[in-house]
Design a protein around this motif. Structure first.
Motif, PDB file in Angstrom:
ATOM      1  N   GLY A 115       0.611  -1.133  -0.073  1.00 35.89           N
ATOM      2  CA  GLY A 115       0.120   0.070   0.135  1.00 35.89           C
ATOM      3  C   GLY A 115       0.944   1.347   0.073  1.00 35.89           C
ATOM      4  O   GLY A 115       0.309   2.034  -0.559  1.00 35.89           O
ATOM      5  N   TYR A 116       2.046   1.387   0.834  1.00 44.72           N
ATOM      6  CA  TYR A 116       2.846   2.416   0.746  1.00 44.72           C
ATOM      7  C   TYR A 116       3.296   2.747  -0.810  1.00 44.72           C
ATOM      8  O   TYR A 116       3.414   3.837  -1.279  1.00 44.72           O
ATOM      9  N   ALA A 117       3.781   1.585  -1.366  1.00 39.92           N
ATOM     10  CA  ALA A 117       4.366   1.772  -2.770  1.00 39.92           C
ATOM     11  C   ALA A 117       3.281   2.264  -3.630  1.00 39.92           C
ATOM     12  O   ALA A 117       3.498   3.155  -4.533  1.00 39.92           O
ATOM     13  N   GLN A 118       2.031   1.632  -3.404  1.00 36.40           N
ATOM     14  CA  GLN A 118       0.903   2.187  -4.442  1.00 36.40           C
ATOM     15  C   GLN A 118       0.771   3.745  -4.120  1.00 36.40           C
ATOM     16  O   GLN A 118       0.660   4.505  -5.108  1.00 36.40           O
ATOM     17  N   ILE A 119       0.641   4.248  -2.894  1.00 39.32           N
ATOM     18  CA  ILE A 119       0.198   5.413  -2.797  1.00 39.32           C
ATOM     19  C   ILE A 119       1.279   6.454  -3.026  1.00 39.32           C
ATOM     20  O   ILE A 119       1.244   7.512  -3.508  1.00 39.32           O
ATOM     21  N   SER A 120       2.714   6.074  -2.785  1.00 32.50           N
ATOM     22  CA  SER A 120       3.742   6.865  -3.208  1.00 32.50           C
ATOM     23  C   SER A 120       3.819   7.060  -4.585  1.00 32.50           C
ATOM     24  O   SER A 120       4.069   8.232  -4.984  1.00 32.50           O
ATOM     25  N   THR A 121       3.567   6.086  -5.264  1.00 30.74           N
ATOM     26  CA  THR A 121       3.506   5.955  -6.837  1.00 30.74           C
ATOM     27  C   THR A 121       2.591   6.898  -7.474  1.00 30.74           C
ATOM     28  O   THR A 121       2.939   8.024  -8.143  1.00 30.74           O
ATOM     29  N   TRP A 122       1.295   6.869  -6.919  1.00 32.12           N
ATOM     30  CA  TRP A 122       0.309   7.747  -7.240  1.00 32.12           C
ATOM     31  C   TRP A 122       0.519   9.033  -6.872  1.00 32.12           C
ATOM     32  O   TRP A 122       0.461  10.059  -7.759  1.00 32.12           O
ATOM     33  N   ALA A 123       1.183   9.612  -5.875  1.00 32.21           N
ATOM     34  CA  ALA A 123       1.624  10.792  -5.328  1.00 32.21           C
ATOM     35  C   ALA A 123       2.546  11.308  -6.243  1.00 32.21           C
ATOM     36  O   ALA A 123       2.450  12.445  -6.621  1.00 32.21           O
ATOM     37  N   ALA A 124       3.818  10.385  -6.490  1.00 26.29           N
ATOM     38  CA  ALA A 124       4.679  11.014  -7.423  1.00 26.29           C
ATOM     39  C   ALA A 124       4.297  11.248  -8.958  1.00 26.29           C
ATOM     40  O   ALA A 124       4.597  12.287  -9.435  1.00 26.29           O
ATOM     41  N   PHE A 125       3.204  10.373  -9.340  1.00 24.90           N
ATOM     42  CA  PHE A 125       2.432  10.684 -10.642  1.00 24.90           C
ATOM     43  C   PHE A 125       1.815  11.761 -10.722  1.00 24.90           C
ATOM     44  O   PHE A 125       1.798  12.817 -11.726  1.00 24.90           O
ATOM     45  N   HIS A 126       1.070  12.201  -9.750  1.00 25.06           N
ATOM     46  CA  HIS A 126       0.426  13.529  -9.423  1.00 25.06           C
ATOM     47  C   HIS A 126       1.367  14.657  -9.517  1.00 25.06           C
ATOM     48  O   HIS A 126       1.101  15.619 -10.540  1.00 25.06           O
ATOM     49  N   GLU A 127       2.425  14.527  -8.989  1.00 26.75           N
ATOM     50  CA  GLU A 127       3.439  15.550  -9.189  1.00 26.75           C
ATOM     51  C   GLU A 127       4.057  15.613 -10.333  1.00 26.75           C
ATOM     52  O   GLU A 127       4.456  16.803 -10.743  1.00 26.75           O
ATOM     53  N   GLU A 128       4.054  14.629 -11.285  1.00 21.67           N
ATOM     54  CA  GLU A 128       4.514  14.785 -12.557  1.00 21.67           C
ATOM     55  C   GLU A 128       3.214  15.143 -13.700  1.00 21.67           C
ATOM     56  O   GLU A 128       3.499  15.267 -14.815  1.00 21.67           O
ATOM     57  N   GLY A 129       2.165  15.381 -13.187  1.00 25.95           N
ATOM     58  CA  GLY A 129       1.046  15.846 -13.922  1.00 25.95           C
ATOM     59  C   GLY A 129       0.240  14.694 -14.726  1.00 25.95           C
ATOM     60  O   GLY A 129      -0.697  14.831 -15.308  1.00 25.95           O
ATOM     61  N   LEU A 130       0.428  13.675 -13.924  1.00 20.73           N
ATOM     62  CA  LEU A 130      -0.528  12.488 -14.252  1.00 20.73           C
ATOM     63  C   LEU A 130      -1.870  12.443 -13.627  1.00 20.73           C
ATOM     64  O   LEU A 130      -1.631  12.647 -12.089  1.00 20.73           O
ATOM     65  N   GLY A 131      -2.662  12.029 -14.080  1.00 20.30           N
ATOM     66  CA  GLY A 131      -3.919  11.640 -13.134  1.00 20.30           C
ATOM     67  C   GLY A 131      -3.934  10.138 -12.754  1.00 20.30           C
ATOM     68  O   GLY A 131      -3.420   9.395 -13.673  1.00 20.30           O
ATOM     69  N   ALA A 132      -4.670   9.326 -11.967  1.00 24.51           N
ATOM     70  CA  ALA A 132      -4.602   8.240 -11.794  1.00 24.51           C
ATOM     71  C   ALA A 132      -6.031   7.625 -10.843  1.00 24.51           C
ATOM     72  O   ALA A 132      -6.422   8.442 -10.115  1.00 24.51           O
ATOM     73  N   SER A 133      -5.999   6.489 -11.054  1.00 30.12           N
ATOM     74  CA  SER A 133      -7.142   5.755  -9.810  1.00 30.12           C
ATOM     75  C   SER A 133      -6.495   4.465  -9.629  1.00 30.12           C
ATOM     76  O   SER A 133      -6.004   3.682 -10.463  1.00 30.12           O
ATOM     77  N   LEU A 134      -6.754   4.012  -8.488  1.00 28.20           N
ATOM     78  CA  LEU A 134      -6.264   2.718  -7.970  1.00 28.20           C
ATOM     79  C   LEU A 134      -7.392   1.789  -8.141  1.00 28.20           C
ATOM     80  O   LEU A 134      -8.574   1.912  -7.370  1.00 28.20           O
ATOM     81  N   GLN A 135      -7.318   0.709  -8.568  1.00 31.61           N
ATOM     82  CA  GLN A 135      -8.348  -0.282  -8.785  1.00 31.61           C
ATOM     83  C   GLN A 135      -7.835  -1.616  -8.519  1.00 31.61           C
ATOM     84  O   GLN A 135      -6.582  -2.156  -7.986  1.00 31.61           O
ATOM     85  N   HIS A 136      -8.796  -2.486  -8.216  1.00 37.29           N
ATOM     86  CA  HIS A 136      -8.637  -3.755  -7.544  1.00 37.29           C
ATOM     87  C   HIS A 136      -9.658  -4.851  -8.562  1.00 37.29           C
ATOM     88  O   HIS A 136     -10.388  -5.742  -7.882  1.00 37.29           O
ATOM     89  N   TYR A 137      -9.548  -4.833  -9.819  1.00 33.29           N
ATOM     90  CA  TYR A 137     -10.139  -5.983 -10.525  1.00 33.29           C
ATOM     91  C   TYR A 137      -9.344  -7.131 -10.861  1.00 33.29           C
ATOM     92  O   TYR A 137      -9.346  -7.342 -12.076  1.00 33.29           O
ATOM     93  N   HIS A 138      -8.927  -7.730  -9.869  1.00 36.12           N
ATOM     94  CA  HIS A 138      -7.963  -8.991  -9.923  1.00 36.12           C
ATOM     95  C   HIS A 138      -8.529  -9.950 -10.795  1.00 36.12           C
ATOM     96  O   HIS A 138      -7.569 -10.177 -11.975  1.00 36.12           O
ATOM     97  N   PRO A 139      -9.599 -10.531 -10.794  1.00 34.56           N
ATOM     98  CA  PRO A 139      -9.896 -11.582 -11.602  1.00 34.56           C
ATOM     99  C   PRO A 139      -9.869 -11.411 -12.963  1.00 34.56           C
ATOM    100  O   PRO A 139      -9.420 -12.013 -13.967  1.00 34.56           O
ATOM    101  N   TYR A 140     -10.310 -10.227 -13.404  1.00 37.53           N
ATOM    102  CA  TYR A 140     -10.471  -9.771 -14.795  1.00 37.53           C
ATOM    103  C   TYR A 140      -9.246  -9.449 -15.339  1.00 37.53           C
ATOM    104  O   TYR A 140      -8.454  -9.916 -16.651  1.00 37.53           O
ATOM    105  N   ILE A 141      -8.106  -8.909 -14.627  1.00 41.97           N
ATOM    106  CA  ILE A 141      -6.816  -8.383 -15.107  1.00 41.97           C
ATOM    107  C   ILE A 141      -6.215  -9.725 -15.298  1.00 41.97           C
ATOM    108  O   ILE A 141      -5.258  -9.876 -16.288  1.00 41.97           O
ATOM    109  N   ILE A 142      -6.233 -10.517 -14.218  1.00 40.18           N
ATOM    110  CA  ILE A 142      -5.464 -11.980 -14.456  1.00 40.18           C
ATOM    111  C   ILE A 142      -5.882 -12.664 -15.453  1.00 40.18           C
ATOM    112  O   ILE A 142      -4.780 -13.279 -16.067  1.00 40.18           O
ATOM    113  N   ASN A 143      -7.135 -12.854 -15.595  1.00 41.62           N
ATOM    114  CA  ASN A 143      -7.768 -13.578 -16.858  1.00 41.62           C
ATOM    115  C   ASN A 143      -7.333 -13.129 -18.052  1.00 41.62           C
ATOM    116  O   ASN A 143      -6.664 -13.592 -19.314  1.00 41.62           O
ATOM    117  N   ALA A 144      -7.330 -11.701 -18.287  1.00 35.34           N
ATOM    118  CA  ALA A 144      -7.015 -11.125 -19.322  1.00 35.34           C
ATOM    119  C   ALA A 144      -5.519 -10.955 -19.754  1.00 35.34           C
ATOM    120  O   ALA A 144      -5.247 -11.151 -20.977  1.00 35.34           O
TER     121      ALA A 144
END
Length: 194
Positions: A124-153
């Motif tokens: 979780g620390y790595a996720q939020i830190s990456t999200w905050a760093a991306f924000h600082e670089e001008g990227l928007g983001a959203s954190l998702q948890h669609y594991h079954p779909y992503i694993i199968n895809a």
């Protein structure tokens, strides 16, 4: 330093209004993720966090296939998954289970049940830190948890995850087209002082 960090934490918001563009290079994105994963704290420094930076082409394939799988089962998440396919990229966050299980062998029995929670905290620390760093670089983001779909895809498009890597979250990112909605807060005080 803490002032800049706090500003970044406060400014970071969920943003679904993302394009398939980025204000920074793919190399810079990879550098941010590598730096954060490498330097994120982990219990006993076991370094159990893993990540995959999904490039724009594979990002689109991954989320489109996930949407296709959801549509086939008449899932209410189909439109959300289609929306994510229009963004620029994704960072997939994982725990390396052999490392987590190895830690269990090296701590007293009293703490065995806590080890997965410690790994989740670090991830979780790595996720939020990456999200905050991306924000600082001008990227928007959203954190998702669609594991079954992503694993199968991922399997269907030929990009199976490495053995022992367990998916924990997907950080979808891109250039934002508009500001995210303002955050609302609880009325009650959520921090007590003893």
């Amino acid at each position: 330093m803490s002032s800049a960090l706090l500003q970044s934490v406060v400014a970071r918001r969920t943003n679904y209004n993302l394009t398939n563009k980025s204000p920074i290079s793919q190399e810079k994105i990879q550098e941010i993720v590598r730096t954060i994963v490498k330097n994120s704290p982990t219990s006993f420094n076991v370094q159990s966090i893993r990540a995959i930076v999904v490039t724009p082409e594979n990002h689109q394939k991954l989320w489109s296939k996930a949407a296709e799988l959801a549509k086939a089962e008449d899932s209410p998440y189909t439109s959300k998954l289609e929306l994510f396919s229009k963004a620029y990229g994704t960072v997939l966050f994982f725990d390396h289970l052999p490392t987590v299980e190895g830690l269990k062998k090296n701590v007293p029995d009293l703490f065995h049940s806590e080890v997965p929670l410690w790994a989740a905290n670090s991830n979780g620390y790595a996720q939020i830190s990456t999200w905050a760093a991306f924000h600082e670089e001008g990227l928007g983001a959203s954190l998702q948890h669609y594991h079954p779909y992503i694993i199968n895809a991922s399997k269907e498009i030929g990009n199976a995850f490495p053995e022992g890597w367990t998916l924990r979250a997907q950080l979808v990112f891109g250039e934002p087209t508009k500001e995210p909605l303002p955050k609302t807060f609880l009325e009650e005080d959520t921090v007590l002082i003893y």
